[in-house]
Design a protein around this motif. Structure first.
Motif, PDB file in Angstrom:
ATOM      1  N   ASP A   1      -1.094  -2.117  -4.016  1.00  0.00           N
ATOM      2  CA  ASP A   1      -1.560  -0.608  -4.574  1.00  0.00           C
ATOM      3  C   ASP A   1      -0.332  -0.121  -4.244  1.00  0.00           C
ATOM      4  O   ASP A   1       0.499   0.383  -3.232  1.00  0.00           O
ATOM      5  CB  ASP A   1      -2.337  -0.424  -3.246  1.00  0.00           C
ATOM      6  CG  ASP A   1      -3.763  -0.862  -3.492  1.00  0.00           C
ATOM      7  OD1 ASP A   1      -4.297  -0.999  -4.353  1.00  0.00           O
ATOM      8  OD2 ASP A   1      -4.540  -0.141  -2.235  1.00  0.00           O
TER       9      ASP A   1
ATOM     10  N   HIS B   1      -3.836  -4.353   1.634  1.00  0.00           N
ATOM     11  CA  HIS B   1      -4.691  -3.221   1.507  1.00  0.00           C
ATOM     12  C   HIS B   1      -5.119  -3.106   2.679  1.00  0.00           C
ATOM     13  O   HIS B   1      -5.969  -1.949   2.489  1.00  0.00           O
ATOM     14  CB  HIS B   1      -5.434  -4.767   0.750  1.00  0.00           C
ATOM     15  CG  HIS B   1      -7.580  -4.484   0.403  1.00  0.00           C
ATOM     16  ND1 HIS B   1      -7.579  -3.639  -0.301  1.00  0.00           N
ATOM     17  CD2 HIS B   1      -9.000  -4.627   1.099  1.00  0.00           C
ATOM     18  CE1 HIS B   1      -8.988  -3.297  -0.293  1.00  0.00           C
ATOM     19  NE2 HIS B   1      -9.683  -4.318   0.115  1.00  0.00           N
TER      20      HIS B   1
ATOM     21  N   HIS C   1      -6.675  -0.756  -6.377  1.00  0.00           N
ATOM     22  CA  HIS C   1      -5.864   0.424  -6.313  1.00  0.00           C
ATOM     23  C   HIS C   1      -5.294   0.972  -7.927  1.00  0.00           C
ATOM     24  O   HIS C   1      -5.175   2.095  -9.086  1.00  0.00           O
ATOM     25  CB  HIS C   1      -5.347   1.579  -5.708  1.00  0.00           C
ATOM     26  CG  HIS C   1      -6.256   2.090  -4.641  1.00  0.00           C
ATOM     27  ND1 HIS C   1      -6.743   4.096  -4.767  1.00  0.00           N
ATOM     28  CD2 HIS C   1      -7.026   1.497  -3.577  1.00  0.00           C
ATOM     29  CE1 HIS C   1      -7.212   3.625  -3.519  1.00  0.00           C
ATOM     30  NE2 HIS C   1      -7.104   2.457  -2.753  1.00  0.00           N
TER      31      HIS C   1
ATOM     32  N   HIS D   1      -2.962  -9.243  -2.058  1.00  0.00           N
ATOM     33  CA  HIS D   1      -3.594  -8.048  -1.984  1.00  0.00           C
ATOM     34  C   HIS D   1      -5.184  -8.596  -1.493  1.00  0.00           C
ATOM     35  O   HIS D   1      -6.331  -8.062  -2.880  1.00  0.00           O
ATOM     36  CB  HIS D   1      -3.443  -7.013  -3.258  1.00  0.00           C
ATOM     37  CG  HIS D   1      -4.223  -5.949  -2.382  1.00  0.00           C
ATOM     38  ND1 HIS D   1      -3.268  -5.049  -2.141  1.00  0.00           N
ATOM     39  CD2 HIS D   1      -5.070  -5.228  -2.923  1.00  0.00           C
ATOM     40  CE1 HIS D   1      -3.566  -3.667  -1.696  1.00  0.00           C
ATOM     41  NE2 HIS D   1      -4.776  -3.757  -2.334  1.00  0.00           N
TER      42      HIS D   1
ATOM     43  N   HIS E   1       0.621   3.149  -2.475  1.00  0.00           N
ATOM     44  CA  HIS E   1      -0.021   4.800  -2.705  1.00  0.00           C
ATOM     45  C   HIS E   1       0.856   5.882  -3.304  1.00  0.00           C
ATOM     46  O   HIS E   1       0.543   6.922  -2.946  1.00  0.00           O
ATOM     47  CB  HIS E   1      -1.037   4.794  -1.566  1.00  0.00           C
ATOM     48  CG  HIS E   1      -2.222   3.838  -1.635  1.00  0.00           C
ATOM     49  ND1 HIS E   1      -3.542   4.328  -1.922  1.00  0.00           N
ATOM     50  CD2 HIS E   1      -2.521   2.445  -0.493  1.00  0.00           C
ATOM     51  CE1 HIS E   1      -4.189   3.018  -2.104  1.00  0.00           C
ATOM     52  NE2 HIS E   1      -3.135   2.129  -1.000  1.00  0.00           N
TER      53      HIS E   1
ATOM     54  N   HIS F   1      -4.793  -1.210   5.760  1.00  0.00           N
ATOM     55  CA  HIS F   1      -3.959  -0.011   6.196  1.00  0.00           C
ATOM     56  C   HIS F   1      -3.232   0.184   7.116  1.00  0.00           C
ATOM     57  O   HIS F   1      -1.821   0.666   7.738  1.00  0.00           O
ATOM     58  CB  HIS F   1      -3.888   1.174   5.541  1.00  0.00           C
ATOM     59  CG  HIS F   1      -3.815   1.726   4.100  1.00  0.00           C
ATOM     60  ND1 HIS F   1      -4.095   2.842   3.334  1.00  0.00           N
ATOM     61  CD2 HIS F   1      -3.835   0.672   3.247  1.00  0.00           C
ATOM     62  CE1 HIS F   1      -4.702   2.763   2.423  1.00  0.00           C
ATOM     63  NE2 HIS F   1      -4.334   1.308   1.524  1.00  0.00           N
TER      64      HIS F   1
ATOM     65  N   ASP G   1       1.452  -1.121   0.133  1.00  0.00           N
ATOM     66  CA  ASP G   1       0.093   0.158  -0.103  1.00  0.00           C
ATOM     67  C   ASP G   1       0.674   1.474  -0.155  1.00  0.00           C
ATOM     68  O   ASP G   1       0.332   2.049   1.361  1.00  0.00           O
ATOM     69  CB  ASP G   1      -1.279  -0.208   1.672  1.00  0.00           C
ATOM     70  CG  ASP G   1      -2.237  -1.096   1.038  1.00  0.00           C
ATOM     71  OD1 ASP G   1      -2.540  -1.325   0.188  1.00  0.00           O
ATOM     72  OD2 ASP G   1      -1.455  -2.286   2.021  1.00  0.00           O
TER      73      ASP G   1
HETATM   74 MN   LIG Z   1      -4.453   0.635  -0.333  1.00  0.00          MN
END
Ligand SMILES: [Mn+2]
Length: 384
Positions: free
Chosen positions: A48, A216, A84, A173, A10, A218, A8
């Motif tokens: 992600d 997935h 994402h 994920h 991001h 956080h 994650d």
């Molecule tokens: Mn995420």
């Protein structure tokens, strides 16, 4: 065998108008340093990678720089897609990257990707499961009975005939749950935890694996057993994560069944903080070390303060959000709101909301502006 588990990232995410690229560059460098300092055999990135399926130029550049550093440091890296990520975009150049020991599995193509590592204890299989939906798997295995995500993952594992006597690690994920659901932190979207959710996968589906590197959710946490873990995001991405201790998971695997997990804390470039109190007290007690942090403000003043955000900006460089916690805000029953509003025209809803928040009626000039905006947004038309 030492593995470093993160997820994650991001990359490209912003908080309000602040883009987080500097913060993300800082934390990615820290992850590389941790990998080097601990002489890990591989880095696992459990999905992600990007925040958006069409990442910004800055985000692509940052990920490109990150891959270059990984390659220069000879860190073998396994990357899967998350919900994402765009599978095709993340897969870009993956065939070339595999020559540099950077392995990307962004799209399920009917088979589970598998790589074999080895050390003095023998071989270790690394499986890579990109983010999948039930329909993705159903498409490839038409005869399988697949009703939900758990059926889908089970089917993938059966097809891959995983030998549970071997040392196995997997990147995944998905929304995996133990006896209770993992605690969500709010920035995962669109994970919604409710009983009967077709996305929930029981952790026992992963019994054949010595370590399950999940992405997935956080907030860092184990799921069901110590070796099934969400590493959590490396940075705080929502207010509900303000009190998280962000970390990466260092996994040491010896002979089959001997797995230990160490959490190594991450230190961000800028913190995320939630400050709460009366405005005059908050601005009288500003800690100089915190002025560059991302600040969520909750005011307890009973009266709404004109341009409170503007005042806060004089003291803090990165305020993200401001709300109130006072007797008026406590009166709002969020469950009731939908019921109360569905039978009313939106102008009446705004009128009620305004008088509840500010204690006075909305004036005609403000109502006119609201109507214009609502028309432009397509919420009402002129006939309303
Ligand atoms: Mn995420």
């Amino acid at each position: 065998m030492k593995l470093l588990h993160v997820s994650d990232l991001h990359i490209g995410k912003s908080l309000l108008e602040y883009d987080l690229l500097d913060d993300q560059r800082y934390i990615l460098n820290q992850i590389i340093d941790i990998a080097k300092d601990n002489e890990v055999d591989a880095l696992l990135i459990a999905g992600d990678v990007y925040d958006k399926s069409v990442p910004s130029e800055g985000a692509v550049r940052l990920f490109d720089d990150f891959l270059k550093k990984i390659k220069d440091e000879h860190i073998k890296t396994f990357i899967i897609s998350g919900n994402h990520d765009s599978d095709d975009r993340l897969n870009f150049a993956s065939k070339f990257l595999s020559d540099s020991d950077i392995f990307i599995a962004a799209k399920y193509k009917g088979e589970l990707d598998k790589y074999e590592l080895s050390d003095e204890y023998g071989p270790l299989n690394v499986y890579m499961l990109p983010f999948i939906k039930a329909s993705t798997v159903k498409h490839f295995h038409k005869d399988a009975e697949i009703e939900n995500y758990e059926d889908a993952v089970k089917c993938v594992f059966i097809e891959a005939s995983i030998d549970s006597d071997k040392r196995n690690v997997i990147l995944s994920h998905q929304f995996v749950a133990g006896k209770s659901h993992p605690s969500l932190s709010g920035s995962e979207s669109p994970a919604v935890a409710h009983v009967g959710n077709v996305e929930v996968i029981g952790y026992s589906v992963f019994d054949a694996f010595d370590y399950v590197a999940l992405g997935h959710i956080h907030s860092p946490q184990r799921v069901g057993r110590e070796e099934v873990r969400y590493s959590g995001s490396p940075l705080k991405y929502s207010l509900s994560e303000a009190n998280d201790d962000k970390s990466v998971a260092l996994i040491t695997l010896k002979e089959k069944g001997d797995v230990s997990v160490d959490l190594i804390p991450l230190k961000p470039l800028r913190e995320m903080r939630h400050i709460k109190g009366e405005l005059k007290n908050l601005i009288a007690n500003v800690d100089n070390d915190t002025v560059d942090d991302y600040i969520y403000v909750t005011l307890t003043d009973e009266e709404t303060i004109d341009d409170a955000m503007g005042i806060i900006r004089n003291y803090y460089n990165r305020p993200v959000n401001l709300d109130y916690d006072n007797s008026r805000s406590k009166d709002i029953d969020f469950d009731d709101i939908e019921l109360k509003t569905e039978s009313k025209p939106i102008t009446d809803v705004l009128r009620d909301f305004y008088s509840m928040m500010y204690g006075v009626d909305i004036c005609e000039e403000e109502m006119k502006i609201f109507k214009e905006v609502a028309e432009k947004a397509g919420v009402i038309n002129e006939a309303d």
